[in-house]
Design a protein around this motif. Structure first.
Motif, short mmCIF file in Angstrom:
data_model
loop_
_atom_site.label_atom_id
_atom_site.label_comp_id
_atom_site.label_asym_id
_atom_site.label_seq_id
_atom_site.Cartn_x
_atom_site.Cartn_y
_atom_site.Cartn_z
N PHE A 231 45.87 -2.40 64.09
CA PHE A 231 43.59 -2.43 64.53
C PHE A 231 44.08 -0.83 63.51
CE2 PHE A 231 46.48 -0.49 67.97
CZ PHE A 231 46.46 0.79 67.97
N ALA A 232 44.73 -0.26 63.17
CA ALA A 232 44.03 1.56 62.95
C ALA A 232 44.28 1.24 61.02
CB ALA A 232 45.30 1.54 63.30
N ALA A 233 44.92 -0.17 60.68
CA ALA A 233 45.27 -0.55 60.00
C ALA A 233 44.02 -1.15 58.70
CB ALA A 233 46.54 -1.26 58.98
N LEU A 234 42.92 -1.82 59.52
CA LEU A 234 41.90 -2.81 59.37
C LEU A 234 40.96 -2.45 57.59
CD1 LEU A 234 40.18 -4.20 62.03
CD2 LEU A 234 42.18 -4.84 61.23
N PRO A 235 41.04 -0.91 57.78
CA PRO A 235 40.11 -0.61 55.92
C PRO A 235 41.43 -0.69 54.90
CG PRO A 235 40.29 0.57 58.53
CD PRO A 235 40.70 0.35 58.34
N ALA A 236 42.64 -0.30 55.44
CA ALA A 236 43.60 -0.42 54.72
C ALA A 236 43.88 -2.04 54.03
CB ALA A 236 44.39 0.08 55.23
N LEU A 237 44.21 -3.68 55.01
CA LEU A 237 43.94 -4.30 54.45
C LEU A 237 42.73 -4.68 53.92
CD1 LEU A 237 45.27 -5.45 58.32
CD2 LEU A 237 46.35 -5.72 55.83
N ARG A 238 41.75 -4.36 54.00
CA ARG A 238 40.57 -4.49 53.77
C ARG A 238 40.20 -4.76 52.27
NH1 ARG A 238 33.93 -3.09 55.10
NH2 ARG A 238 33.55 -4.38 53.73
N GLN A 239 40.85 -3.03 52.15
CA GLN A 239 41.12 -2.54 50.06
C GLN A 239 42.02 -3.26 50.08
OE1 GLN A 239 38.64 0.30 49.56
NE2 GLN A 239 39.58 -0.83 47.55
N ALA A 240 42.89 -3.71 50.30
CA ALA A 240 44.03 -4.17 49.67
C ALA A 240 44.21 -5.47 49.08
CB ALA A 240 45.46 -4.82 50.53
N GLY A 241 42.41 -5.92 49.84
CA GLY A 241 41.92 -7.83 49.24
C GLY A 241 42.09 -8.46 50.02
N VAL A 242 42.76 -8.74 51.22
CA VAL A 242 42.92 -9.83 52.06
C VAL A 242 41.84 -10.71 52.37
CG1 VAL A 242 43.83 -10.24 54.58
CG2 VAL A 242 44.97 -7.95 53.09
N ALA A 243 42.16 -11.35 52.26
CA ALA A 243 40.46 -12.04 52.83
C ALA A 243 40.31 -12.66 54.73
CB ALA A 243 40.68 -13.64 52.04
N SER A 244 41.53 -12.52 55.01
CA SER A 244 41.81 -13.26 56.30
C SER A 244 42.74 -12.40 57.16
CB SER A 244 41.72 -14.60 56.45
OG SER A 244 41.58 -15.63 57.99
N LEU A 245 42.17 -12.28 58.48
CA LEU A 245 42.90 -11.15 59.23
C LEU A 245 43.38 -11.87 60.81
CD1 LEU A 245 41.02 -8.18 59.37
CD2 LEU A 245 43.02 -8.61 57.67
#
Length: 874
Positions: A231-245
């Protein structure tokens, strides 16, 4: 910032589906009654599945079917038929593991998106290249990756037209997904077939050269991690270009699904900069109460924070949140008193209806649990009533108490109504005097579609535009939400006529959204023919090897660990498999030359890990490219050679490749794909029953003479089978600077210096644990030694038609001496002989006698190794 990722929720049943929709999931994944990796979930029958797809689409939610188990040849027809039916019902994508089924669906349903299941073990560039070759649209990455690796793989995937999906919450397997045989070989419940019994959650004694003293005497769940929470890494995952969580949990109930989706939806939708540490702490508390193992979560793989709190501990059920300890109790008056810790948050005091659990330290089960009936707070002491008097008698002062639920949050989640299709409404009167109400869909699978409804203008006073807007915004229990509204007066209608116009439009819109998502049912050709249809361009073409003499079988030696002295390695095998994890450029040539000096006709192959990530990729990619120059003939891996060369941008070396058991070749379609890609050999999935293995070997295949190279069909006949491959090391828990598993070696030319360990279960079964200190990587082997000469003999002799493969035996060696290896190879050759020196065919009695001689040789090695033997029936 890249686009906001999709929030993907589990739906094990209809109630969970509704909870996911109501709390803001963008997509759900669910299983049919067959061929999904969660057979214990309620799942959906065919009618329920069609209804679920329609319902989700009306609420702007996409639906993915999990058809993610290994499929046998006699199941391919039904699996393809199921895919065709859900294709017609409007499914948005299918999550899939089996390469053979992927092949068939790409041929017969080319416009249906297929997503690579995490069971395909995609954790490196070779995995992305494999997904591109197979025509997939999305890859679900392995859970073991760091944020840097996810970013790099997402960029590579995007460059090739693929999306990436990442698990952000839920149960975490200690084994690389798709590589676990623990449950299958120890109870017959296959994780790859949807029936995992989770033996990794049990306690084991850890012993070995440097085993911890406490671990040698006290069983502990060494393979049971905390649940994942990013939950604390959502901005980083978005910035990484991940399409689906992705949220894990098709075995969980609707309350869990609703709460977890709600927390992540709030965090994803929060404005940039509004996520404070306090807000993250509140999110963590909600998630812990939804479900957790061991009182906390882990983000170790993503962040690289290798702290010693990765494992969940002795109690592997839902742990809850520590509330305090009992300081007083009275069964006659029916209360317990609990003192809260000094730092317990004032806003987290439990309330009526919340469930409390009493568990003693290191207990594997709880002592008691009950919902709070009444509660009184004085200072830091709460007096709770709700436990039965007989239950209170079992409790004692000092017992820890845990809060297991938050009833108020559960009620909030249950009343949520976030899952809506957004609309833009326009209403106006046309020149002919007709009121036209137009709805344009903003989100969901039918974004952009428009629909109109008409009502003749009435001879009444036009409605006030503000009142028109108020009435049209009343979407009530429908799947719709009015995002914007444009009223062009005059609107001469009564309120009842306007409401009727709105109801008709929304009713028709719901039906049209569902209808437009459906497709024309395709005609699937018979799978018997489809399984052997053309598979596209073959892979790298290599010089054809000499054809195998009729009835002869090659004998190959597969080493998990290497002897310190290379001269002790040659043992008479036709092919040697050596672990690349134990090799360096300094020692690889020494081992290959030692074999070539004594056995110049033998081949040497390097065994690759299931995936190259972390330090492995940096260290091993140059070594992989150098293998031909170091005297190696090929590689053995779970990915095809062409995918590896392309993925790691290695100029195509003139060396062969063999698909290892971890490739999970379970049917003829997957086997044919490997053959046409240029495999020198294939070792099918070890989970294949004997009958299906024989059918796979003996069935007709089209044009074997046109395969780029003759293909070996390799069958394990002796040794420990690998049951787990893990990025976690139970010995030192991957802690920085750890050298617990290191043994002393004279120089750098020695193989990987890991010591030998055992994990012993409650039945005294000792599973060998192999450590790889260079990479903090571990492998677990089956506790018993396989001994199956009769299986190979049956492949040699039970068919009248020649098979299109070179039959090969594989022997696994771990702690056998050089003499034992030579004796086993020699006895194996004898067991697989088909004729005497005068070329007269051996009788059934002679073949049986030779097989029993091999069994005796294996039994002698097993006695020295103190291992049981699993012998297949002749």
């Amino acid at each position: 910032m890249p686009p906001l990722p999709e929030l993907l929720a589990p739906a094990g049943d209809r109630a969970s589906l509704l909870a996911a929709i109501k709390n803001g999931a963008n997509a759900v994944y669910l299983g049919a009654s067959a061929f999904n990796a969660r057979q214990k979930a309620a799942n959906f029958d065919e009618d329920q599945l069609a209804q679920a797809i329609d319902l989700a689409h009306q609420h702007a939610v996409r639906v993915y079917l999990t058809l993610n188990t290994l499929i046998a040849d006699d199941e391919l027809a039904e699996a393809c038929s199921l895919a065709a039916r859900v294709y017609a019902a409007g499914i948005d994508a299918i999550i899939i593991q089996d390469a053979g089924l992927i092949r068939l669906l790409r041929q017969n349903l080319p416009d249906l998106p297929l997503y690579a299941s995490t069971q395909m073990t995609i954790a490196d560039a070779a995995g992305i290249a494999q997904a591109v070759r197979l025509g997939l649209r999305r890859v679900i990455l392995a859970r073991e990756l760091s944020i840097e690796e996810i970013s790099r793989l997402s960029e590579q995937a995007s460059h090739n037209g693929l999306e990436t999906e990442v698990f952000i919450h839920g149960a975490l397997c200690v084994c690389l997904s798709g590589q676990c045989l623990f449950s299958s070989l120890n109870g017959g419940r296959s994780g790859n077939r949807g029936a995992c019994a989770q033996p990794c959650r049990l306690a084991y004694r850890l012993s070995g050269a440097a085993g911890r003293t406490a671990a040698n005497t006290t069983p502990y769940p060494w393979l049971s991690p905390h649940d994942l929470a990013l939950f604390a890494a959502l901005p980083a995952l978005r910035q990484a270009g991940v399409a689906s969580l992705k949220i894990e949990g098709r075995m969980r109930g609707e309350a869990y699904v609703g709460q977890v989706v709600s927390v992540y939806r709030d965090l994803l939708d929060a404005p940039a900069g509004s996520i404070t540490p306090e807000r993250l702490l509140q999110a963590q508390r909600h998630l812990l109460l939804a479900f957790n193992r061991g009182s906390s979560f882990t983000d170790r793989y993503l962040t690289g924070k290798n702290t010693p709190d990765f494992l969940s501990g002795a109690y592997t059920g839902s742990h809850g949140v520590y509330l305090g300890e009992i300081i007083a109790l009275d069964s006659r008056q029916g209360f317990i008193r609990v003192i809260l810790p000094a730092d317990y948050p004032a806003d987290q005091i439990p309330a009526r209806g919340d469930i409390l659990s009493v568990r003693r330290p290191n207990a594997e089960s709880e002592t008691a649990s009950a919902p709070i009936g009444t509660m009184e707070l004085r200072g830091r002491v709460i007096t709770v009533r709700g436990f039965h008097p007989d239950v209170i008698k079992r409790l004692r002062e000092g017992d820890p108490v845990y809060r297991m639920s938050d009833r108020l949050f559960e009620q909030q989640v249950d009343k949520a109504d976030r899952g809506k299709t957004d609309l833009r409404l326009d209403i106006a009167q046309n020149p002919a005097g007709t009121i036209i109400l137009t709805a344009a869909v903003v989100n969901g699978p039918q974004a952009g579609m428009k629909l109109t409804a008409e009502e003749p203008a009435q001879t009444v006073e036009p409605l006030d535009p503000e009142r028109v807007g108020q009435q049209l915004a009343k979407t009530g229990q429908t799947p719709f939400h009015v995002l914007t509204l444009d009223v062009k007066p005059p609107i001469p209608l009564t309120i009842s006529a306007l409401n009727d116009l709105r109801r008709r439009l929304l009713q028709h819109l719901a039906g049209d959204i569902a209808g437009r998502c459906r497709r024309v049912p395709p005609l699937i050709p018979p799978v018997a023919a489809a399984a052997t249809a053309a598979a596209g361009a073959p892979g790298v073409s290599l010089p054809r090897q000499p054809e195998q003499k009729n009835g002869e079988a090659k004998v190959n030696a597969y080493f998990y660990t290497l002897p310190d002295d290379p001269a002790e390695l040659p043992c008479g095998a036709d092919r040697y498999y050596l672990p690349i994890l134990a090799l360096t450029e300094a020692n690889a040539a020494l081992y290959s030359r030692a074999i070539a000096a004594q056995e110049p006709d033998s081949e040497v192959f390097a065994i690759l890990p299931a995936a190259l990530f972390g330090a492995q990729q940096e260290v091993l990619t140059p070594l992989l490219a150098a293998l031909p120059d170091l005297g190696f003939n090929g590689i053995c891996s779970v990915k095809s050679g062409p995918d590896i060369w392309r993925g790691f941008r290695i100029p195509t070396p003139q060396c062969s490749w063999v698909l290892d058991t971890g490739a999970n070749i379970y049917n003829s379609s997957a086997l044919l794909d490997a053959c046409r890609q240029g495999a020198a050999g294939v070792c099918p999935a070890v989970e294949l029953p004997a009958g299906r293995l024989n059918d796979l070997f003996r069935r007709e295949y089209p044009d074997p003479a046109e395969w780029p190279t003759p293909v070996g069909f390799e069958v394990p006949i002796y040794g420990h089978l690998r049951i787990m491959t893990s990025a976690f090391c139970p010995i030192g828990q991957n802690l920085p600077g750890c050298r617990r598993c290191h043994r002393q070696t004279p120089d750098q030319t020695q193989p990987d210096p890991g010591s030998v360990y055992n994990l012993e279960d409650r039945h005294k079964k000792a599973f060998p644990l192999i450590t790889h200190p260079r990479f903090c990587y571990s492998e677990i082997l089956q506790h018993e030694l396989l001994c199956n000469p009769f299986g190979l003999q049956s492949l040699q002799h039970e068919s009248n038609q020649p098979a299109p493969f070179q039959l090969q035996a594989r022997l696994y060696f771990h702690q056998e001496t050089a003499r034992e290896c030579r004796s086993l190879i020699s006895a194996c050759r004898l067991a697989l002989k088909t004729a005497d020196e005068q070329s007269a065919p051996l009788t059934a009695g002679q073949r049986r006698q030779n097989a029993e001689s091999f069994i005796d040789t294996a039994a002698a090695a097993a006695r020295r190794l103190n291992r049981p033997v699993r012998q297949e029936n002749p």
